[in-house]
Write an enzyme that holds these catalytic residues in place. Structure first.
Site, short mmCIF file in Angstrom:
data_model
loop_
_atom_site.label_atom_id
_atom_site.label_comp_id
_atom_site.label_asym_id
_atom_site.label_seq_id
_atom_site.Cartn_x
_atom_site.Cartn_y
_atom_site.Cartn_z
N ASP A 460 0.84 -1.20 0.00
CA ASP A 460 0.00 0.00 0.00
C ASP A 460 0.87 1.25 0.00
O ASP A 460 0.60 2.22 -0.68
CB ASP A 460 -0.95 0.00 1.21
CG ASP A 460 -0.22 -0.19 2.54
OD1 ASP A 460 0.92 -0.71 2.54
OD2 ASP A 460 -0.78 0.17 3.59
N GLU A 466 3.04 -0.06 7.83
CA GLU A 466 2.19 -1.01 7.09
C GLU A 466 3.05 -1.75 6.07
O GLU A 466 3.50 -2.83 6.33
CB GLU A 466 1.02 -0.30 6.42
CG GLU A 466 0.04 0.26 7.43
CD GLU A 466 -1.40 0.33 6.93
OE1 GLU A 466 -1.91 -0.68 6.42
OE2 GLU A 466 -2.00 1.40 7.08
N ASP A 473 -5.48 -2.52 -3.06
CA ASP A 473 -4.55 -1.62 -3.74
C ASP A 473 -3.93 -2.33 -4.95
O ASP A 473 -3.82 -1.76 -6.04
CB ASP A 473 -3.45 -1.15 -2.78
CG ASP A 473 -4.01 -0.57 -1.48
OD1 ASP A 473 -4.92 -1.19 -0.90
OD2 ASP A 473 -3.53 0.48 -1.03
N TRP A 537 -11.20 -5.77 -2.60
CA TRP A 537 -9.88 -6.18 -2.09
C TRP A 537 -9.66 -7.66 -2.48
O TRP A 537 -8.79 -7.97 -3.28
CB TRP A 537 -9.82 -5.98 -0.57
CG TRP A 537 -9.34 -4.61 -0.18
CD1 TRP A 537 -8.15 -4.32 0.42
CD2 TRP A 537 -10.00 -3.36 -0.38
NE1 TRP A 537 -8.04 -2.95 0.60
CE2 TRP A 537 -9.16 -2.34 0.12
CE3 TRP A 537 -11.22 -2.98 -0.95
CZ2 TRP A 537 -9.50 -0.99 0.08
CZ3 TRP A 537 -11.56 -1.63 -0.99
CH2 TRP A 537 -10.71 -0.66 -0.48
N GLU A 747 -2.10 9.12 -0.94
CA GLU A 747 -3.19 8.27 -0.46
C GLU A 747 -4.51 9.04 -0.45
O GLU A 747 -5.57 8.49 -0.72
CB GLU A 747 -2.86 7.79 0.96
CG GLU A 747 -3.91 6.91 1.58
CD GLU A 747 -3.47 6.39 2.95
OE1 GLU A 747 -2.61 7.03 3.58
OE2 GLU A 747 -3.98 5.34 3.36
C1 BGC Z 1 -4.01 0.93 3.63
C2 BGC Z 1 -4.84 0.94 2.38
C3 BGC Z 1 -5.67 -0.29 2.45
C4 BGC Z 1 -6.64 -0.04 3.56
C5 BGC Z 1 -7.72 -1.02 3.71
C6 BGC Z 1 -4.95 1.11 4.77
O1 BGC Z 1 -4.35 1.21 5.98
O2 BGC Z 1 -2.99 1.82 3.62
O3 BGC Z 1 -4.22 1.28 1.25
O4 BGC Z 1 -6.23 -0.75 1.30
O5 BGC Z 1 -5.97 0.17 4.78
O6 BGC Z 1 -8.76 -0.44 4.20
#
Ligand code: BGC
Length: 885
Positions: A460, A466, A473, A537, A747
């Protein structure tokens, strides 16, 4: 005469570590137009000169020049193979032999793994993030008779391997991140040149990495195990056919290293005073090193990686040295990236260099670390004090544009600092330029979003705590990524882990590899909602393999993922009620601007988003079943798809044809996924435009709606609105970020707000590729280079450019597996000059949608069609001139 200019194995020119026979492909070059291959033959040899040919293929009458399975060869482990091809074309001309593609075989069968996993750690090290050293000294008496030597190596943790002081290969962060208990990659290196007569030494440094490090936003250690371990098997082939094998076993010795701490999020601490000079050479005896112990790990999980390892891909020099208002010293590298800072330094023993890496300066120009959350991104180096010292970290990487220099002894010189860009080694396949510099910068940002986040798994973001393989993503960005780079092997690897980490019922974890399951007790959303199966997702399970098929025409990924794809569709079916799908936690139109204040969840109802994706994925899966000749499955899932669409229409459209959910994203999904009854298409499109106009032409969409917004408009006759949306410059828009100086994609639309303040630091990455998914529109629509699913991999394709947006020219090249496809258009008044390149052994349908009359067809036979003009063309370069409507 045709020439074979690029021969590939699994689309790579070389594979180091092969376990299964790869598919073969090549690119043909010819000065003639309309070139088709009529026959080919291939040869396989174990020597580059093809003196001893193992397989001498007969001429095959075939037009096929890609995705050719190499079936007739029996491979042996730890050997070099060379393959070459010769082709004949429809002009009756025959090419010379191609330059060879080469591959080195890995360890083909689990029983051939004689080596064991060894560690210098004990269970007391489970909370340690230091790195350890391992070494083995061995004697070679017949070094002069060595024909070749290959080392196969992997680790639980991260490793660097050395032979007599030379690093094996140029990879970083090996063996990468996979579902380790099911799928552990090993790398194979040719080390023939590093072996000597007499004593030799293999050395390895082992770090914690993803395996036992401190990972995830809830932070937990030891997800996969508590001790790092190495497995290494050196195979030496002698000229007389005999072999000698040196394996990792209990005879190795262990030691602490100078890396006192190394963590993916937090950085590295290195004390050069603790180095053991020559530790991986025969200059050191190994006396005083401690015994190692064996670690159990199932060896059948070991799989050769072959290609796409993480590597140093570029170097960037600083662009500025800044003293912030708060008095910090900051280096600006001018580009947000993933990698390391390498520096040179001189000083006394005990002096320190301490760097903090971050993405943006705040509104006042000060260091901004808050959005890193708990990730420290700190590297510290303690000097040994022996002249010039050069260092970069080993088992971590940082996401940054800026570096705060907290400590640095001696004279300042920016030349002493270099940013090393790391990402998975892939060939760049997409090139884009146009007359609008801001759009060029957006393309640049999208490309760098890919580079920064394709560090072994599609992440992400690369900076905060993370860096996880969020499936949504990766799904959203997959098509764009596959125009920009050759992603076949990268995604094939990740999809293998998706398959392994899927729940027994077919549910798909939110992140792959899955390290959230069982460790999200502290997370408000996931503790209640679970860690798998969110719409858009989890659909990565279906959409990504299908995208690989479209872009590379390869059925291997579809075959390998088939059960996984089916599992996901069946999971949705099991949890659907009368074809309306919904399940526990849904991210919906994540971070859309129509979310309620303080919420991440956009306004589009989950039932609609989920059912739309249920329909879309089921349709793609039915298509995959057809491609693979699974007729029964096709019939079943195609009927299911039709039933879901009917139900979608009943449930979400009013009888008069209005979509009940009045959001941009609801309309985008319904249009792009073809869920709109024909008679309501116009109305749905008009409402989408209304919804756009309500925001003065701006989007308010999140992860789900944004990728398809421009498509939903341009596919439905609203090309002007699509261009306007793409080129909007004020907030919220893609170019708003560009104008704010972004060098990657943010983001949040309002990552930095127009007043300079930031979106909440808890979720504010400046290198998140998701919204970069608009990149595919540049290639597929603006340039108009579109795959044809009937002949995937661009064997046949569509060229349907879309001028507009006030652009005077646009120039795009996509390096398909058959060769470069080029589209350049130039608008002068009402005249368009269109240059098109179609690779040999492919053909294309050219469509001029906005053409009123064709002035110059360059030998192409255009016919009138509903959209304008169309023609079928064979390979070659064409220059077309036409007048706009
Ligand atoms: C990430 C996102 C991800 C999402 C899911 C986030 O913390 O950075 O890109 O898809 O959580 O809800």
């Amino acid at each position: 005469m045709p020439a074979v200019i690029r021969l590939t194995l699994n689309q790579e020119s070389a594979l180091s570590g092969v376990q299964q026979l790869p598919v073969l492909g090549w690119e043909i070059e010819s000065r003639n137009r309309n070139v088709r291959q009529t026959a080919y033959r291939l040869q396989i040899s174990q020597d580059q000169d093809f003196d001893n040919i193992l397989l001498r293929g007969e001429w095959q009458e075939s037009e096929c020049s890609n995705n050719i399975p190499l079936t007739e060869l029996m491979l042996t482990s730890s050997q070099h193979y060379f393959i070459r091809v010769q082709v004949r074309d429809n002009y009756g001309e025959t090419s010379g032999w191609s330059s060879p593609a080469q591959m080195i075989t890995g360890v083909l069968y689990p029983h051939e793994w004689l080596a064991d996993f060894i560690t210098a750690e004990t269970s007391a090290d489970k909370d340690n993030s230091h790195a350890t050293l391992l070494r083995k000294s061995f004697v070679l008496n017949r070094a002069q008779d060595i024909q070749s030597a290959f080392i196969h190596v992997s680790a639980l943790g991260l490793y660097e391997l050395y032979l007599n002081g030379h690093k094996a290969g140029e990879d970083a962060l090996t063996p990468g991140w996979t579902s380790y208990h099911n799928h552990l990659l090993y790398q194979t290196y040719d080390v023939t040149g590093h072996l000597e007569k007499g004593e030799n030494v293999i050395g390895a440094i082992l770090g914690a990495g993803w395996y036992k490090g401190d990972m995830g936003f809830s932070r937990h250690r030891n997800y996969y195990g508590e001790r790092s371990a190495l497995i290494s098997q050196l195979v030496i082939n002698y000229n007389d056919g005999s072999q000698e094998i040196v394996i990792s076993d209990e005879s190795w010795k262990g030691q602490d290293s100078a890396i006192l701490f190394s963590e993916i999020y937090d950085g590295e601490i290195y004390d050069a005073r603790r180095e053991i000079p020559g530790w991986c050479t025969k200059d050191v005896s190994g006396e005083g090193w401690r015994p190692v112990s064996l670690v159990t790990h199932e060896k059948s999980t070991l799989v050769a990686q072959g290609s796409n390892t993480v590597r140093k891909m570029a170097e960037i020099k600083p662009v500025a040295l800044i003293t912030t208002p708060q008095g910090d010293t900051v280096i600006d590298f001018g580009q947000n990236l993933s990698g390391w800072v390498e520096f040179r330094v001189s000083g006394k023993a005990g002096d320190e260099v301490v760097l903090r890496h971050f993405e943006v300066l705040d509104a006042d120009g000060n260091v901004y670390l808050d959005n890193l959350r708990t990730a420290r991104q700190r590297t510290a180096y303690v000097l040994k004090g022996e002249g010039e010292e050069i260092w970069h970290p080993h088992f971590t990487w940082q996401g940054f544009r800026f570096v705060k220099v907290e400590e640095y002894p001696g004279q300042w010189d920016l030349n002493n600092f270099t940013a090393i860009v790391l990402h998975s080694a892939m060939e760049q396949t997409g090139h884009f330029a146009c007359s609008n510099p801001q759009l060029n910068q957006l393309h640049h940002n999208i490309l760098w979003g890919l580079k920064g986040n394709f560090v072994d798994v599609p992440t992400d973001c690369p900076q905060r705590d993370e860096r996880l393989g969020w499936t949504g993503d990766a799904q959203i960005f997959c098509r764009t990524a596959s125009y920009l780079m050759q992603t076949r092997n990268f995604f094939a690897k990740w999809l293998t882990d998706l398959r392994y980490d899927q729940t027994p019922e077919g549910g798909v974890p939110h992140v792959i590899p899955d390290i959230l399951t069982g460790y999200c007790g502290k997370d408000r959303l996931l503790s209640e909602g679970g860690t798998h199966s969110a719409s858009a997702w989890a659909d990565a399970a279906v959409i990504n393999p299908w995208t690989m098929y479209l872009m590379y025409g390869d059925t291997c990924v579809l075959e390998n993922q088939y059960a996984s794809m089916k599992g996901w569709i069946d999971f949705m079916t099991a949890h659907a009620e009368n074809h309306i799908w919904h399940y526990k936690l849904q991210f919906g139109d994540w971070v859309a601007l129509d979310a309620k204040e303080g919420s991440y969840f956009g306004a589009t109802p989950n039932d609609l988003t989920c059912t739309a994706y249920y329909a879309y994925s089921t349709q793609l899966f039915a298509k995959a079943a057809k491609v693979l000749n699974r007729t029964e499955d096709y019939d079943h899932y195609h009927a299911l798809y039709q039933a879901i669409v009917r139900r979608f229409q009943e449930a979400f459209f009013t009888p008069s044809g209005q979509l009940a959910a009045r959001t941009q994203t609801a309309h985008i999904l319904a249009l792009y996924f073809n869920l709109v009854p024909d008679e309501f298409r116009q109305r749905t499109t008009d409402t989408l435009v209304e919804l756009l106009n309500e925001h003065d032409g701006h989007l308010v969409t999140g992860f789900v709606g944004t990728p398809y917004f421009c498509h939903a408009l341009s596919q439905n006759g609203r090309t002007k609105e699509a261009w306007n949306l793409l080129l909007k410059e004020d907030f919220p828009s893609w170019l708003y970020q560009v104008k704010a100086g972004a060098t990657t994609v943010w983001e949040h639309w309002d990552g930095i707000k127009p007043d300079g303040s930031m979106w909440s630091a808890d979720m504010n990455s400046f290198n998140h590729y998701a919204y970069g998914a608009v990149g595919e529109w540049l290639y597929r629509v603006a340039a108009g280079i579109e795959a044809d699913e009937a002949q995937p991999g661009f064997k046949h394709f569509i060229i349907k450019p879309l001028t507009g947006g006030g652009l005077s020219w646009l120039d795009t090249r996509y390096q398909s597996i058959y060769g470069a496809i080029g589209v350049r258009w130039e608008v002068s008044g009402q005249t368009v000059f269109l240059n098109v390149t179609v690779p040999a052994n492919t053909s294309a349908t050219v469509v001029l949608t906005d053409g009123q009359s064709v002035q110059e067809a360059d030998g192409i036979d255009f016919a009138r069609c509903a959209e304008g003009y169309t023609a079928e063309v064979g390979s070659g370069e064409y220059r077309i001139e036409y007048r706009l409507v």
